[in-house]
Scaffold this motif. Structure first.
Motif, PDB file in Angstrom:
ATOM      1  N   HIS A 197      -5.459   1.758  -8.174  1.00 24.07           N
ATOM      2  CA  HIS A 197      -6.257   0.840  -8.994  1.00 24.07           C
ATOM      3  C   HIS A 197      -7.730   0.905  -8.577  1.00 24.07           C
ATOM      4  O   HIS A 197      -8.609   1.092  -9.406  1.00 24.07           O
ATOM      5  CB  HIS A 197      -5.698  -0.576  -8.837  1.00 24.07           C
ATOM      6  CG  HIS A 197      -6.327  -1.578  -9.751  1.00 24.07           C
ATOM      7  ND1 HIS A 197      -6.669  -1.296 -11.052  1.00 24.07           N
ATOM      8  CD2 HIS A 197      -6.668  -2.875  -9.549  1.00 24.07           C
ATOM      9  CE1 HIS A 197      -7.198  -2.373 -11.615  1.00 24.07           C
ATOM     10  NE2 HIS A 197      -7.219  -3.335 -10.728  1.00 24.07           N
ATOM     11  N   HIS A 198      -7.989   0.791  -7.296  1.00 29.09           N
ATOM     12  CA  HIS A 198      -9.388   0.842  -6.831  1.00 29.09           C
ATOM     13  C   HIS A 198      -9.826   2.286  -6.613  1.00 29.09           C
ATOM     14  O   HIS A 198      -9.072   3.074  -6.050  1.00 29.09           O
ATOM     15  CB  HIS A 198      -9.542   0.044  -5.537  1.00 29.09           C
ATOM     16  CG  HIS A 198      -9.252  -1.414  -5.726  1.00 29.09           C
ATOM     17  ND1 HIS A 198      -8.438  -2.130  -4.897  1.00 29.09           N
ATOM     18  CD2 HIS A 198      -9.654  -2.278  -6.691  1.00 29.09           C
ATOM     19  CE1 HIS A 198      -8.358  -3.380  -5.326  1.00 29.09           C
ATOM     20  NE2 HIS A 198      -9.070  -3.492  -6.418  1.00 29.09           N
ATOM     21  N   HIS A 208      -9.081   1.659 -12.954  1.00 25.62           N
ATOM     22  CA  HIS A 208      -9.618   0.392 -12.436  1.00 25.62           C
ATOM     23  C   HIS A 208      -9.887  -0.599 -13.570  1.00 25.62           C
ATOM     24  O   HIS A 208      -8.949  -1.217 -14.086  1.00 25.62           O
ATOM     25  CB  HIS A 208     -10.878   0.697 -11.604  1.00 25.62           C
ATOM     26  CG  HIS A 208     -11.374  -0.464 -10.813  1.00 25.62           C
ATOM     27  ND1 HIS A 208     -12.703  -0.642 -10.510  1.00 25.62           N
ATOM     28  CD2 HIS A 208     -10.726  -1.509 -10.277  1.00 25.62           C
ATOM     29  CE1 HIS A 208     -12.825  -1.753  -9.799  1.00 25.62           C
ATOM     30  NE2 HIS A 208     -11.655  -2.299  -9.650  1.00 25.62           N
ATOM     31  N   GLY A 223      -7.850  -9.682  -9.643  1.00 25.11           N
ATOM     32  CA  GLY A 223      -8.938  -9.225  -8.774  1.00 25.11           C
ATOM     33  C   GLY A 223      -9.978 -10.299  -8.564  1.00 25.11           C
ATOM     34  O   GLY A 223      -9.651 -11.444  -8.261  1.00 25.11           O
ATOM     35  N   HIS A 274      -7.320 -11.464  -3.930  1.00 26.35           N
ATOM     36  CA  HIS A 274      -7.560 -10.252  -4.724  1.00 26.35           C
ATOM     37  C   HIS A 274      -6.247  -9.463  -4.900  1.00 26.35           C
ATOM     38  O   HIS A 274      -5.825  -9.179  -6.020  1.00 26.35           O
ATOM     39  CB  HIS A 274      -8.629  -9.402  -4.021  1.00 26.35           C
ATOM     40  CG  HIS A 274      -9.226  -8.359  -4.888  1.00 26.35           C
ATOM     41  ND1 HIS A 274     -10.540  -8.380  -5.299  1.00 26.35           N
ATOM     42  CD2 HIS A 274      -8.677  -7.258  -5.446  1.00 26.35           C
ATOM     43  CE1 HIS A 274     -10.768  -7.332  -6.071  1.00 26.35           C
ATOM     44  NE2 HIS A 274      -9.659  -6.628  -6.169  1.00 26.35           N
ATOM     45  N   GLU A 310      -3.449  -8.848  -8.088  1.00 26.93           N
ATOM     46  CA  GLU A 310      -3.371  -7.471  -8.607  1.00 26.93           C
ATOM     47  C   GLU A 310      -2.047  -6.772  -8.301  1.00 26.93           C
ATOM     48  O   GLU A 310      -1.713  -5.779  -8.954  1.00 26.93           O
ATOM     49  CB  GLU A 310      -4.527  -6.622  -8.051  1.00 26.93           C
ATOM     50  CG  GLU A 310      -5.859  -6.985  -8.656  1.00 26.93           C
ATOM     51  CD  GLU A 310      -6.988  -6.068  -8.217  1.00 26.93           C
ATOM     52  OE1 GLU A 310      -7.998  -6.015  -8.928  1.00 26.93           O
ATOM     53  OE2 GLU A 310      -6.873  -5.411  -7.167  1.00 26.93           O
TER      54      GLU A 310
HETATM   55 ZN   LIG Z   1      -9.445  -5.149  -7.584  1.00 30.84          ZN
END
Ligand SMILES: [Zn+2]
Length: 369
Positions: free
Chosen positions: A69-70, A104, A289, A331, A335
Motif C-alpha cells: 500500500h505504501h 496507495h 490512514g 494508521h 488500513e
Molecule cells: Zn497509509
C-alpha cells in the motif's frame, strides 16, 4: 497440465483494473517501484509497508512480487545507500528477484478499496465517497440496426454501463447513417463511389476511465464497419463510489462510546476517542490512514463522527468545534482491512496459476535482519 507462468505485467494490469493507477493523488508515487514487468511471479506478498518482513516472505517465494500500500520510493532518491532506509530494502528486492508495486491513494479511492474496506468492517450502510471523483465518459457509436445487439453486449461485457448496482446500462435511438465509400474502401454495406443510407442505431453508454480502452476495443471488434463512427465525450459527473473517504449510516444509532468499542473490536486496534461519549451517533465518516484533512468535509456532510488514524491534538480540537467527534484507530488499524481485501482478490484472480500468497499487516512490517 502446464500453466503459463504469471508475470508482474499481468498482476499490474489486474491491479490497474481494481484500483486504477490514474486515481492516485498528484503528490503520490504508485505503480511499479522495483523489478520488471517481465519478471515471473511464483509468489505474491500483500502488505501495507514493503519492509523487512514482507521482503523475508517474498524471498522464500522468489521470483516474487510485493504488492504494497505504501510506496517505498516516495520522493526522488538522492542516493542508493544499501545499509539505510530505503536503499537496504531496494537492494534486497533487486538481489532476491522481487518486484514491487505500490497501490496507495489509488487504492484508497477505488471502489472496494481501503476506505470501503474500513466502512465495510464497521458495517456502514448506504456508503458513498466523502470526496467523490473518478473520471467518466459517454461512449456513443453508430451501428447498423442488425448489429446493435452484438455491439451492445460487447461494450457491456467490457465494463461500460456500470451504474451503481446495475451493469450493461445503455440507451438506443434509431436514425439514418449516410456515407459514400471512396476508392480503396472495402465497405461492409454499399460500394465505392455510391452514396449510401443505412438504418442505424445510435448506441450510448457510460464508461469510467479505467474501462474506456477495453470498451472501445470491444466495440471496434464487434462492429461490422471498416471505419466505425464513434464519439467519446468527457463527463463532468463524479463517480459516487470512487474518491477519498466514505460516509454512511449505522444499522442503528448507538452511543459514541459503544461505537468506539465496536470499532476497536472490529479493527482489532486500540482507539482514542474525542467527543461526548454518551452522544447518540448515526452518520459515520471514515478515511483509512491519515484522514485529518477530511475533517471539514465530514462535518459539512453532517457526519457525527470521523473514524481515521494519525489525528493530532489540534486537529481533534478543530473537529470538536465543528460538532464532529473523532475516533482515532491508528494508521495501520484503519488500513489493515485492505490487506485482507487485496489478498483475497489476488488469490482469487491467480490461484489457478499456482501462485503462493502471503500477507503482512502494518505492525509486522519493519526490520530486515
Ligand atoms: Zn497509509
Amino acid at each position: 497440465m502446464t500453466t503459463t507462468k504469471l508475470t508482474v505485467r499481468e498482476v499490474f494490469s489486474y491491479l490497474d483494473a481494481i484500483a486504477p493507477f490514474y486515481l492516485a493523488e498528484e503528490w503520490d508515487n504508485v505503480g511499479l517501484q522495483a523489478g520488471s514487468l517481465d519478471q515471473d511471479v511464483e509468489g505474491i506478498v500483500v502488505c501495507l509497508d514493503p519492509g523487512g518482513e514482507a521482503i523475508r516472505r517474498a524471498t522464500e517465494m522468489s521470483p516474487s512480487l510485493i504488492v504494497s500500500h505504501h510506496p517505498l520510493i516516495y520522493r526522488p532518491l538522492d542516493s542508493l545507500v544499501t545499509d539505510s532506509y530505503p536503499g537496504k530494502y531496494l537492494a534486497a528486492l533487486c538481489q532476491n528477484t522481487i518486484s514491487l508495486i505500490a497501490a496507495h491513494t489509488n487504492l484508497d479511492k477505488a471502489a472496494g478499496g481501503a476506505s470501503d474496506c474500513l466502512a465495510q468492517r464497521l458495517h456502514l450502510q448506504e456508503t458513498i465517497a466523502l470526496l467523490p471523483e473518478g473520471r467518466s465518459y459517454k461512449l456513443v457509436v453508430y451501428v447498423p440496426e442488425a448489429d446493435a445487439g452484438k455491439v451492445r453486449t460487447a461494450i457491456g461485457d467490457a465494463g461500460s454501463g456500470m451504474i451503481g448496482n446495475y451493469s450493461h446500462c445503455s440507451f438506443e435511438s434509431e436514425g439514418v447513417g449516410r456515407f459514400t465509400p471512396m476508392s480503396g474502401a472495402k465497405p461492409a454495406i454499399g460500394e465505392p463511389g455510391v452514396g449510401e443510407a443505412v438504418k442505424e442505431t445510435r448506441l450510448e453508454a457510460l464508461v469510467t476511465e479505467d474501462r474506456l480502452n477495453a470498451a472501445v476495443s470491444a466495440m471496434l471488434r464487434a462492429h461490422p464497419y471498416e471505419e466505425v463512427a464513434y464519439d467519446v465525450y468527457p463527463l463532468r459527473r463524479r463517480e459516487r463510489h470512487v474518491g477519498l473517504g466514505r460516509i454512511g449510516l449505522l444499522l442503528q444509532p448507538m452511543t459514541l462510546e459503544r461505537f468506539r468499542d465496536l470499532v476497536a473490536r472490529n479493527l482489532g486496534a486500540p482507539c482514542r476517542l474525542a467527543g461526548d461519549s454518551g452522544r447518540l451517533i448515526n452518520r459515520v465518516a471514515v478515511c483509512s490512514g491519515s484522514g485529518s484533512s477530511l475533517i471539514d468535509e465530514a462535518a459539512k456532510q453532517g457526519a457525527d463522527v470521523l473514524v481515521t488514524g494519525d489525528v493530532k491534538y489540534h486537529a481533534a480540537g478543530a473537529a470538536l468545534e465543528l460538532g464532529l467527534a473523532i475516533i482515532d484507530a491508528g494508521h495501520a488499524g484503519t488500513e489493515n482491512p485492505v490487506v485482507d481485501y487485496m489478498y483475497a482478490m489476488l488469490n482469487q484472480a491467480f490461484e489457478d496459476r499456482g501462485v503462493r500468497m502471503g500477507s503482512v499487516y502494518g505492525e509486522e512490517a519493519w526490520r530486515l535482519e
